[in-house]
Write a protein that holds these residues in place. Structure first.
Motif: not given
Length: 411
Positions: A101, A125, A127, A170, A179-181, A225-226, A232, A398-399
């Motif tokens: 990342t 992590n 998440a 996350m 969303r963001q990291y 969070r892309k 990834e 991705h979620s």
């Protein structure tokens, strides 16, 4: 001599050097594997040995001071490490994924974080939440207050974080799409990481609860969070498949050792030593073949990941991406069954003595079964089938979160 042959030969020589470099560390880790798992001793020492040996720095680009290895070489090393202790191979998954990342972020971010990786710092992590969050959102929140960004929430399945220096969390921010990291110190006084993972396998990965209570986050350490065309998800999944392949290797080694050392036989058998019995030899041979196939599939998929990011090959980026994603999805359909069969058939090469708790041979199946539960195989098989039938490009949500009941909504 073709250029391709020379390149492959050079790559194999490079891997031989890497394998020899880390073999003593892996052997040291393997020596205490059964005792650690039986006594629930978290592998802090093995993690430190790997850090000291430079294992955690292996994907840092040369431009930032690293000596990077290919995806294939990294995953081959993770297979070897997981054969020594699958818990240790697994708990570093989040670390290596975050290193990937970092490489996708702006230069300023890379200049700040790659030196920390090179210094031996590890990333965990946080998440996933146990429930209550709608798909695509999180209950863990970032908010700005008096010029500071604060993080609040509770996570589960925080694999590796208890061993980490940093936790990549996350989160969602009110009024901000997606969303963001948020990257926070693991030893922050307002971060609590609990070893409460209660799964029957992979018990030492630190896959438990993490609680964040108004943790201050530097603004520059919040990244979007892309949901994009990066590899990834494939990297994450192939990390797990490498762990599975390593478990298969460990089960094969135990099967061969059990047969080699066994002197007792059955009144229904041939009366010869097990190691000379052709039926037992065949059984071990089938286990070996399954393990070999798992290895080969993982390594082939890793080569497709390498091809997808190697611009020197001149491949069409979209086609290379699809090929890599599809390779990992197909590997995910195939590898778990191969390893689960091998870890189960291990018990067919001996007798009732193999189920002794002291031998801890059941750990191979328990650990493999636990790793294999990540991302149900049925969903990957459906995606692969849809591609070959309809040309649908493999994608993921991705979620993780609570789904809507589409049937109720359509009434």
């Amino acid at each position: 001599m073709s250029a391709t042959y020379v390149k492959e030969r050079t790559a194999e020589a490079r891997y031989a050097e890497l394998s020899a470099r880390f073999a003593p560390v892996f052997e040291r880790i393997a020596e205490g594997t059964v005792e650690r798992e039986n006594d629930h001793v978290l592998p802090f020492e093995p993690v430190k040995w790997l850090k000291d040996a430079g294992f955690t720095t292996l994907r840092v680009p040369a431009a930032y001071g690293g000596e990077p290895v290919s995806h294939e070489h990294l995953f081959r090393l993770i297979v070897e490490l997981s054969a020594a202790d699958s818990n240790v191979g697994h708990l570093l998954r989040s670390h290596f994924s975050f290193v990937e990342t970092i490489a996708l972020q702006p230069e300023e971010f890379r200049l700040r974080w790659f030196p920390r990786v090179l210094a031996g710092e590890i990333f965990g992590n946080a998440a996933t939440e146990k429930g209550g969050n709608a798909l695509g959102t999180t209950n863990t929140k970032l908010r700005e207050e008096n010029g500071q960004w604060l993080l609040n929430g509770e996570k589960y399945y925080t694999t590796g974080s208890i061993f980490a220096d940093w936790v990549v969390v996350m989160a969602s921010t009110e009024g901000v799409e997606g969303r963001q990291y948020a990257i926070v110190r693991a030893d922050d006084a307002k971060v609590r990481i609990i070893d409460d993972w209660d799964g029957f396998g992979q018990p030492l990965t630190g896959t438990g609860t993490a609680i964040f209570d108004d943790v201050v986050v530097e603004f520059e350490d919040i990244i979007a969070r892309k949901v994009s065309s990066t590899l990834e998800p494939a990297f994450f999944q192939l990390s797990l498949l490498s762990v599975l392949a390593g478990i298969g290797r460990a089960a094969l080694a135990d099967a061969a050792l059990l047969v080699r050392e066994r002197t007792r036989t059955f009144n229904t058998g041939s009366g010869d030593l097990f190691r000379n019995d052709p039926l037992i030899q065949e059984k071990v041979g089938r286990i070996a073949a399954a393990v070999y196939a798992a290895d080969a599939i993982v390594f082939a998929a890793a080569r497709d990941l390498d091809a997808a990011v190697d611009t020197s090959l001149g491949l069409d980026p979209t086609a290379a991406f699809i090929r890599a994603e599809l390779a990992v999805q197909q590997a995910h359909v195939s590898v778990p069954k191969l390893v689960l069969d091998a870890t189960s058939e291990l018990f067919d090469v001996t007798g009732a003595s193999s189920v002794s708790r002291g031998k801890s041979l059941d750990r191979h199946w328990r650990n493999a079964r636990t790793v294999a539960t990540h991302n149900p195989v049925a969903f990957k098989a459906r995606s692969v089938g849809d591609y070959y039938i309809n040309g649908t490009i493999p994608t993921g949500l991705h979620s993780i979160g609570d789904a809507k009941d589409s049937k109720s909504e359509s009434k």
